[in-house]
Design an enzyme around this catalytic site. Structure first.
Site, PDB file in Angstrom:
ATOM      1  N   ASP A 169       0.759  -1.258   0.000  1.00  0.00           N
ATOM      2  CA  ASP A 169       0.000   0.000   0.000  1.00  0.00           C
ATOM      3  C   ASP A 169       0.794   1.316   0.000  1.00  0.00           C
ATOM      4  O   ASP A 169       0.216   2.384   0.045  1.00  0.00           O
ATOM      5  CB  ASP A 169      -1.054   0.003   1.108  1.00  0.00           C
ATOM      6  CG  ASP A 169      -0.439   0.086   2.495  1.00  0.00           C
ATOM      7  OD1 ASP A 169       0.772   0.292   2.582  1.00  0.00           O
ATOM      8  OD2 ASP A 169      -1.179  -0.037   3.491  1.00  0.00           O
TER       9      ASP A 169
ATOM     10  N   CYS B  28     -24.126  -6.503   0.746  1.00  0.00           N
ATOM     11  CA  CYS B  28     -24.559  -5.676   1.881  1.00  0.00           C
ATOM     12  C   CYS B  28     -26.086  -5.646   1.980  1.00  0.00           C
ATOM     13  O   CYS B  28     -26.637  -5.586   3.079  1.00  0.00           O
ATOM     14  CB  CYS B  28     -24.041  -4.245   1.745  1.00  0.00           C
ATOM     15  SG  CYS B  28     -22.316  -4.039   2.240  1.00  0.00           S
TER      16      CYS B  28
ATOM     17  N   CYS C   7     -28.651  -4.104   4.827  1.00  0.00           N
ATOM     18  CA  CYS C   7     -27.934  -3.936   6.109  1.00  0.00           C
ATOM     19  C   CYS C   7     -27.337  -2.532   6.198  1.00  0.00           C
ATOM     20  O   CYS C   7     -26.907  -1.956   5.194  1.00  0.00           O
ATOM     21  CB  CYS C   7     -26.831  -4.983   6.198  1.00  0.00           C
ATOM     22  SG  CYS C   7     -25.770  -4.809   7.645  1.00  0.00           S
TER      23      CYS C   7
ATOM     24  N   CYS D 240     -22.965  -1.021  10.009  1.00  0.00           N
ATOM     25  CA  CYS D 240     -21.729  -0.240  10.144  1.00  0.00           C
ATOM     26  C   CYS D 240     -22.058   1.254  10.237  1.00  0.00           C
ATOM     27  O   CYS D 240     -21.459   1.981  11.038  1.00  0.00           O
ATOM     28  CB  CYS D 240     -20.783  -0.524   8.981  1.00  0.00           C
ATOM     29  SG  CYS D 240     -21.548  -0.355   7.363  1.00  0.00           S
TER      30      CYS D 240
ATOM     31  N   CYS E   9      -9.501   2.315  14.479  1.00  0.00           N
ATOM     32  CA  CYS E   9     -10.853   1.973  14.956  1.00  0.00           C
ATOM     33  C   CYS E   9     -11.342   0.808  14.103  1.00  0.00           C
ATOM     34  O   CYS E   9     -11.126   0.793  12.893  1.00  0.00           O
ATOM     35  CB  CYS E   9     -11.771   3.180  14.789  1.00  0.00           C
ATOM     36  SG  CYS E   9     -13.522   2.817  15.027  1.00  0.00           S
TER      37      CYS E   9
ATOM     38  N   CYS F 172     -16.686  -0.422  12.596  1.00  0.00           N
ATOM     39  CA  CYS F 172     -17.527  -0.710  11.421  1.00  0.00           C
ATOM     40  C   CYS F 172     -17.194  -2.062  10.797  1.00  0.00           C
ATOM     41  O   CYS F 172     -17.968  -2.573   9.977  1.00  0.00           O
ATOM     42  CB  CYS F 172     -17.456   0.423  10.397  1.00  0.00           C
ATOM     43  SG  CYS F 172     -15.817   0.852   9.856  1.00  0.00           S
TER      44      CYS F 172
HETATM   45  S1  SF4 Z   1     -22.171  -3.979   8.302  1.00  0.00           S
HETATM   46 FE1  SF4 Z   1     -21.908  -2.515   6.615  1.00  0.00          FE
HETATM   47  S2  SF4 Z   1     -20.366  -3.456   5.323  1.00  0.00           S
HETATM   48 FE2  SF4 Z   1     -21.152  -5.081   6.643  1.00  0.00          FE
HETATM   49  S3  SF4 Z   1     -22.841  -6.040   5.469  1.00  0.00           S
HETATM   50 FE3  SF4 Z   1     -23.737  -4.449   6.767  1.00  0.00          FE
HETATM   51  S4  SF4 Z   1     -23.805  -2.642   5.434  1.00  0.00           S
HETATM   52 FE4  SF4 Z   1     -22.358  -4.070   4.498  1.00  0.00          FE
HETATM   53  S1  SF4 Z   2     -13.283   3.268  11.494  1.00  0.00           S
HETATM   54 FE1  SF4 Z   2     -15.432   2.966  10.886  1.00  0.00          FE
HETATM   55  S2  SF4 Z   2     -16.617   2.966  12.812  1.00  0.00           S
HETATM   56 FE2  SF4 Z   2     -14.594   3.813  13.267  1.00  0.00          FE
HETATM   57  S3  SF4 Z   2     -14.910   6.027  13.120  1.00  0.00           S
HETATM   58 FE3  SF4 Z   2     -14.121   5.323  11.110  1.00  0.00          FE
HETATM   59  S4  SF4 Z   2     -15.951   4.900   9.905  1.00  0.00           S
HETATM   60 FE4  SF4 Z   2     -16.608   5.068  12.032  1.00  0.00          FE
END
Ligand code: SF4
Ligand code: SF4
Length: 347
Positions: free
Chosen positions: A132, A186, A189, A192, A244, A247
């Site tokens: 990366d 997804c 859902c 996240c 973090c 998500c």
């Molecule tokens: S948590 Fe977010 S990334 Fe995971 S399936 Fe649900 S919508 Fe998609």
């Molecule tokens: S890493 Fe994901 S859950 Fe954490 S602050 Fe960023 S977007 Fe939000």
């Protein structure tokens, strides 16, 4: 060469996922431009400068490239998710940063893959390893190479293996039959989006899907941002001192995510005590996190994060440590420590 051949060779070189995409501009590069134009990259100038143009086409990295071989290396460990870990006196470090330098491990694996490919092909070809540090829209190519779809949390997700993967690429001047991108699973859902404590996953400008506004993201605050963390966001950071995972932790596709068997990714720095972190000097910081991604936050930036996490714990036992940080020679650390002192419970 077929993508099935590539997957077999890549597995022998330690990669759980692999596939191939054509070395041509990725179809979602305009989305990256929209993301930059919206200002969502914040102060990450390296994403905006001349390297942004190079990201448009893998041939800017290897002019003879005809295929992008994408490889994914699992780094998940059998340790709790941040959403299941509520020990207020400990710091949360992002899962990918618990072990040593993943760039070196990926580069080693890709070098082995390059050698194995040369033996299998039996004819000369040009190649370049990309981890990366080089400008390439690697998630876009990984999606095109069949490694997963890009979720609303902006991570690459594999249906059977989740999202705890490092990605690396081998650009080659060989024609390899490309894979097909998998469907987006997804669906409806939005876990996240709802779980993000700082509402950093936002509707994309133009209304198609979701984007990460890095300027609101805890990972950006704790790793990339060199100045003061916006006061309005500090309380939402909880015990996070580097990155973090929320998500990804809440994503249903990570519920049964496999764990790595590679000793290179064994956890060294899982949830260290905040008082220990607040007391380390610069040399100890470098020794404790040597070779891990945590050094990217730099010593003073890391102490700034530790001060915020201590404040968010509310624990009165951190008063003495925060008093010391409030006297720090670094003005930024001192200001964050003063903010944190205001949040401690009396005692
Ligand atoms: S948590 Fe977010 S990334 Fe995971 S399936 Fe649900 S919508 Fe998609
Ligand atoms: S890493 Fe994901 S859950 Fe954490 S602050 Fe960023 S977007 Fe939000």
């Amino acid at each position: 060469m077929t993508s099935a051949d590539i997957r077999r060779l890549a597995r022998d070189c330690g990669f759980e996922l692999a596939g191939a995409a054509a070395a041509q501009p990725a179809e979602d590069r305009t989305r990256y431009r929209q993301w930059l134009a919206a200002g969502f990259a914040g102060e990450m100038g390296y994403l905006r400068d001349a390297r942004a143009d190079a990201r448009d086409d893998p041939r800017s990295l290897l002019p003879s490239a005809r295929s992008v071989i994408c490889a994914g290396k699992l780094y998940n460990q059998p340790l709790p998710y941040s959403t299941n870990f509520t020990v207020a006196e400990r710091a949360w470090i992002s899962r990918y940063a618990w072990s040593g330098d993943y760039h070196a491990a990926l580069r080693r694996g890709l070098k082995r893959l390059d050698t194995a490919l040369r033996a299998a092909v039996g004819a000369p070809f040009q190649s370049r390893i990309v981890v990366d540090t080089a400008p390439l829209l690697e998630r876009s190519y990984a999606r095109l190479a069949g490694l997963g779809w890009i979720g609303k949390n902006t991570c690459l997700i594999h249906e059977g293996a989740g999202s705890w993967f490092f990605l690396g690429e081998l650009l080659v001047s060989l024609e390899i039959e490309p894979d097909a991108p998998p469907p987006d699973r997804c669906g409806t859902c939005r876990r996240c989006i709802d779980a993000c404590p700082t509402a950093a996953l936002v509707p994309a400008p133009g209304g198609e899907g979701w984007m990460l506004d890095a300027r609101l993201c805890i990972a950006y605050f704790t790793i990339e941002l060199r100045g003061a963390i916006p006061e309005g966001s500090r309380a939402a950071m909880g015990g996070h001192v580097f990155g973090c995972d929320i998500c990804q932790d809440v994503c249903p596709w990570n519920r049964r995510a496999p764990v790595t068997a590679d000793p290179a990714f064994e956890a060294r720095n899982f949830a260290p005590p905040l008082d220990k972190l607040a007391a380390i000097g610069e040399r100890e910081f470098r020794a404790m996190f040597s070779g891990t991604p945590v050094t990217r936050a730099r010593y003073w930036g890391f102490l700034r994060n530790v001060a915020v996490a201590m404040g968010n714990s509310g624990l009165a036992k951190f008063r003495a440590a925060l008093d010391r940080l409030a006297m720090s020679e670094d003005g930024l650390v001192a200001e964050h420590a003063r903010w944190a002192l205001e949040r401690l419970k009396p005692g």
